[in-house]
Design an enzyme around this catalytic site. Structure first.
Site, PDB file in Angstrom:
ATOM      1  N   ASP A 487       0.809  -1.222   0.000  1.00 11.26           N
ATOM      2  CA  ASP A 487       0.000   0.000   0.000  1.00 11.26           C
ATOM      3  C   ASP A 487       0.837   1.264   0.000  1.00 11.26           C
ATOM      4  O   ASP A 487       0.324   2.354  -0.233  1.00 11.26           O
ATOM      5  CB  ASP A 487      -0.867   0.035   1.271  1.00 11.26           C
ATOM      6  CG  ASP A 487      -2.121  -0.803   1.123  1.00 11.26           C
ATOM      7  OD1 ASP A 487      -2.583  -0.979  -0.005  1.00 11.26           O
ATOM      8  OD2 ASP A 487      -2.626  -1.279   2.157  1.00 11.26           O
TER       9      ASP A 487
HETATM   10  C1  BGC Z   1       0.478   1.099   6.369  1.00 11.93           C
HETATM   11  C2  BGC Z   1       0.115  -0.097   5.539  1.00 11.93           C
HETATM   12  C3  BGC Z   1      -1.367  -0.177   5.397  1.00 11.93           C
HETATM   13  C4  BGC Z   1      -1.946   1.126   4.922  1.00 11.93           C
HETATM   14  C5  BGC Z   1      -3.445   1.012   4.922  1.00 11.93           C
HETATM   15  C6  BGC Z   1      -0.148   2.334   5.805  1.00 11.93           C
HETATM   16  O1  BGC Z   1       0.145   3.425   6.622  1.00 11.93           O
HETATM   17  O2  BGC Z   1       1.867   1.233   6.433  1.00 11.93           O
HETATM   18  O3  BGC Z   1       0.622  -1.281   6.133  1.00 11.93           O
HETATM   19  O4  BGC Z   1      -1.702  -1.199   4.507  1.00 11.93           O
HETATM   20  O5  BGC Z   1      -1.534   2.187   5.728  1.00 11.93           O
HETATM   21  O6  BGC Z   1      -4.138   2.141   4.701  1.00 11.93           O
HETATM   22  C1  NOJ Z   2      -1.517  -3.934   5.446  1.00 10.76           C
HETATM   23  C2  NOJ Z   2      -2.710  -3.957   4.559  1.00 10.76           C
HETATM   24  O1  NOJ Z   2      -3.825  -4.400   5.272  1.00 10.76           O
HETATM   25  C3  NOJ Z   2      -2.494  -4.830   3.355  1.00 10.76           C
HETATM   26  O2  NOJ Z   2      -3.593  -4.750   2.503  1.00 10.76           O
HETATM   27  C4  NOJ Z   2      -1.241  -4.443   2.656  1.00 10.76           C
HETATM   28  O3  NOJ Z   2      -1.061  -5.337   1.599  1.00 10.76           O
HETATM   29  C5  NOJ Z   2      -0.056  -4.450   3.587  1.00 10.76           C
HETATM   30  N1  NOJ Z   2      -0.322  -3.631   4.715  1.00 10.76           N
HETATM   31  C6  NOJ Z   2       1.219  -3.980   2.920  1.00 10.76           C
HETATM   32  O4  NOJ Z   2       1.189  -2.627   2.670  1.00 10.76           O
END
Ligand code: BGC
Ligand code: NOJ
Length: 813
Positions: A487
């Site tokens: 993400d």
């Molecule tokens: C996090 C990710 C997460 C995303 C979701 C980010 O700040 O680092 O792990 O998937 O937010 O919105």
């Molecule tokens: C957490 C999120 O829930 C997931 O959708 C994502 O793939 C990972 N973070 C990596 O960013």
């Protein structure tokens, strides 16, 4: 050597983790509830409850990021003479003579002892009930008669957890309660649009109560010393506005040796609009009375608890391994499966790191969670697939998240994450392989929940694949969109405004050349699955069409996605390489190594082996494999959130446990059992339990999303426990690729990949209407089953053909 401090231990026989010191390095929590009514509970009874949706139906209040941490929950105050204490130690923190918290399968039991009195509380949500039971047993273990004053405590949340934290100009005037006998009803906003209320009941006469927080606590006191409790005098307050709570007051006499049970019940009720009131302003309590009547004695509660335990007996009987290695067996047989159920239920919504207001059910997350859960309750997995697919758009793109209460796509986040569609194939194929239920493909499923737009689920799968094919970039690799699985790799975002969210801000997608090798690998893996499925369905043309696309993708990766020693990660907006030896930082990323090795792209030319070796060389460290190496040391405008994190944390070179299993599966497919095992054991909670006690800090019985990587200030610290795709991937990896029991359309494929030290082991696997007892004799081999004997007869190949009944299987490697 100094003896390391321990906070608890596993009790495998009872399937519990036993915490023996309340001052754990971080709250160690558990989840209650299996469907609809849920609670989070810490080892000191902190936490909260909600109905279906942690944002829109929050029943009790919880304050995140509080001081002290984990303040607020369901508390029992016991006043014994001048001493006031709690069985879970908090919030009074009166030193206890004994403390124990047992987190089990959907229940938690907290026991405290003080001055000859034992208080033990069993917390659970009975099956199919919208209520949390708190069965309190008080026992006088002293030689004197005890006169105790008991105060219960819950604080109501005004339903919407987000506005509850913000809109005080309104909130302080809306609160309403009713008190009837031993039940306190919370009915804020019931007078207008809400058709639901909550209640807190105890199955004993009460001698007083409180429902107004400030009256009970005192404006200058705290949960640790509420005035009413300290003085031993309830105020019988009736909340009007401000902050409604529920506290019962009970006077209890216990003879030496005597014990008494009290059943407290936190319930949730919905009424039809025209049946809301029994008299003007008076809520219709019929359903509440009925619910209370079902759980108002120790016997009824014990029976409900036995039913819950029986459910877990059944769930955990579906896949059971006996290797003789307790650390492995307890994760496979108990905790990993349990965590999968929890992530399936909660997605990423509510934990002690997820506030419940930010995120609903993720499209990609839920599809992955399903793989950890589908063998347990397939009908729920089926429903989940339909729910998820219903949030797809006609072009195959999809909402990134949906709200569990409404099942509607979440407009705050929208779509545009270009890996999302592929995951629908991943989830659906897993479901069909487990159940043999191809009929799911004929289900009529709408787009964006719009009635009248329904097409078959198979059509949804098709447009999912097509979404990738129709969104290719200059190297014929998939365009990344907002981001792929990571993400935080926001290649079209370009943000200099700290008030913008990297995930939701307007992207510049016109003219983008940003492509993802992670999606390329994911497309090849799921594309092969899709092709196999089409063949199974007799759709030869569609299979051939997609096979071509898969082949083309493989060629594109070989041509434009290989960096010499590893797979590239991406191309940025301008078409420049990311995750290449040519880069100054983040030369190598884990995601593309995982997916391209799982896809076995270029295996024949040695690419897979080289990539896996590079993971060992550059990504592996003491605590697992980091996401990228070296870490970014500065913010890169063209890359987005990934470079916003300090070195070694989260997506910037943290050990993102979720993606370690991808490489482990890559190792397994390549037949490298020793390497697969050593990566796996590094992030297997029971293997690193010692570390959890001080370094990792978070719960030692589950995986966490992230362990600080080698570049971090404190490498090895764990964060974001419980709700992570790691659970499902650890399960998928160990159950199917390491232990090698793989559900397939026509039966179970046996294909383990083991360290050469592995001994014989047996897996008992229920599969559809069959029970298999499968014993594997590795004979020192890492891979390669030579012979399978089914019920005494050798079979051709390694797939045990499915047939109902009991079967014994022997496999020799
Ligand atoms: C996090 C990710 C997460 C995303 C979701 C980010 O700040 O680092 O792990 O998937 O937010 O919105
Ligand atoms: C957490 C999120 O829930 C997931 O959708 C994502 O793939 C990972 N973070 C990596 O960013």
């Amino acid at each position: 050597m100094e003896q390391q401090k321990r906070y608890g231990h596993f009790d495998d026989q009872h399937r519990e983790y036993v915490i023996t010191d309340p001052q754990t390095p971080w709250p160690w929590i558990n989840y209650l509830g299996n469907e609809d009514f849920f609670s989070l509970i810490s080892n000191t009874a902190g936490g909260y409850s909600f109905y279906k949706d942690a944002k829109f139906r929050r029943i009790t209040r919880y304050r995140y990021n509080n001081v002290p941490m984990d303040n607020g929950g369901r508390y029992f105050y016991i006043k014994d003479g001048d001493t006031v204490w709690n069985p879970g130690w908090k919030p009074c923190k009166t030193p206890l003579d004994f403390y124990e918290c047992r987190h089990g399968m959907s229940y938690t039991r907290i026991t405290g002892r003080k001055n000859g009195v034992e208080a033990s509380v069993l917390f659970f949500v009975p099956l199919k009930k919208w209520a949390e039971v708190q069965k309190l047993t008080l026992k006088n273990e002293s030689k004197e008669v005890k006169q105790l004053k008991l105060f219960s405590f819950e604080e109501w949340c005004l339903w919407n957890a987000a506005t509850d934290m913000e809109n005080f100009q309104r909130n302080f005037s809306t609160g309403e309660v009713e008190i009837e006998g031993s039940t306190i009803y919370h009915k804020t906003e019931y007078r207008e649009r809400r058709n639901h209320y909550a209640f807190y009941h105890v199955n004993a006469p009460i001698q007083g109560f409180d429902t107004d927080r400030e009256t009970f606590v005192g404006l200058y006191n705290e949960f640790a010393d509420p005035q009413a409790v300290m003085e031993g005098k309830p105020r019988n307050s009736h909340a009007h506005g401000w902050s409604p709570i529920a506290s019962h007051y009970i006077e209890i006499t216990l003879q030496p040796g005597e014990s008494k049970d009290f059943v407290f019940l936190l319930g949730y009720i919905e009424n039809e609009q025209d049946e809301k009131f029994e008299a003007p302003q008076v809520i219709n309590k019929k359903k509440a009375h009925a619910l209370i009547a079902e759980l108002d004695t120790t016997e009824k509660v014990d029976k409900a608890f036995a039913e819950l335990c029986a459910l877990w007996d059944n769930l955990l009987n579906i896949y059971k391994v006996r290797t003789g290695n307790d650390k492995l067996d307890r994760m496979v047989n108990i905790w990993n499966q349990y965590q999968c159920m929890v992530t399936f239920n909660f997605s990423r919504s509510a934990s002690f790191f997820e506030s419940g207001v930010g995120r609903g059910m993720g499209f990609r997350d839920s599809n992955q969670d399903l793989v950890g859960f589908v063998h347990q309750i397939p009908p729920r997995a089926r429903q989940r697939i339909i729910d998820i697919a219903s949030t797809q758009f006609p072009d195959g793109g999809c909402y990134h998240q949906y709200q569990p209460l409404t099942k509607r796509g979440n407009n705050d986040i929208g779509g545009g994450f270009n890996d999302d569609p592929c995951w629908l194939i991943f989830g659906t194929v897993a479901y069909i392989k487990e159940t043999g239920d191809f009929s799911i493909l004929d289900e009529m499923v709408p787009f964006d929940n719009q009635p009248g737009t329904e097409v078959t689920l198979f059509e949804h799968l098709k447009i999912s694949m097509d979404h990738v094919i129709k969104n290719l970039g200059p190297h014929m690799l998939p365009l990344i969109g907002r981001a792929d699985w990571n993400d935080c790799l926001n290649l079209n975002c370009f943000s200099w405004d700290p008030n913008e969210s990297f995930q939701t801000t307007e992207n510049v997608s016109e003219g983008t050349k940003a492509e993802s090798l992670m999606i390329a690998g994911l497309f090849v893996v799921t594309g092969k699955d899709y092709v196999a499925l089409c063949k199974k369905l007799g759709k030869a043309d569609e299979a051939a069409r997609m096979q071509q696309a898969v082949d083309a993708m493989i060629e594109a990766v070989k041509k434009h996605g290989w960096d010499g020693e590893w797979y590239l990660r991406a191309y940025d907006f301008y078409g420049r390489k990311i995750g290449s030896n040519e880069c100054d930082e983040a030369k190598i990323f884990i995601e593309s190594q995982g997916w391209c090795t799982m896809a076995e792209i270029g295996a024949e030319d040695g690419l897979v082996a080289k990539s896996l070796d590079s993971c060992k060389k550059y990504l592996e460290c003491e605590h697992g494999m980091v996401l990228n190496n070296p870490a970014f040391t500065k913010y890169i405008y063209e890359y987005g959130e990934i470079s916003s994190y300090p070195e070694g944390y989260k997506e910037n070179a943290g050990i993102f446990c979720h993606n370690n299993p991808w490489v482990i599966i890559g190792e397994c497919l390549a037949g490298r059992g020793n390497d697969a095992w050593s990566h796996y054991a590094k992030i297997l909670p029971s293997y690193v339990e010692e570390k959890y006690q001080t370094l990792h800090k978070v719960e030692p019985y589950v995986n966490c999303q992230m362990v600080a990587g080698k570049d971090a200030f404190r490498p090895g610290e764990g964060k974001n426990s419980w709700l992570t795709g790691t659970a499902a991937w650890m399960w998928y990896t160990v159950s199917e690729f390491i232990l090698g029991i793989k559900p397939d359309y026509d039966g179970i494929r046996i294909d383990p990949c083991l360290p050469e030290t592995a001994g014989d082991y047996t897996v008992k696997r229920k599969f559809r209407d069959a029970d298999y007892e499968i014993t594997i004799h590795p004979n020192g081999a890492q891979k390669g089953v030579k012979q399978v004997i089914l019920d005494g007869q050798p079979i051709d190949g390694t797939v045990i053909p499915y047939s109902p009944g009991k079967h014994v299987v022997e496999a020799t490697m």
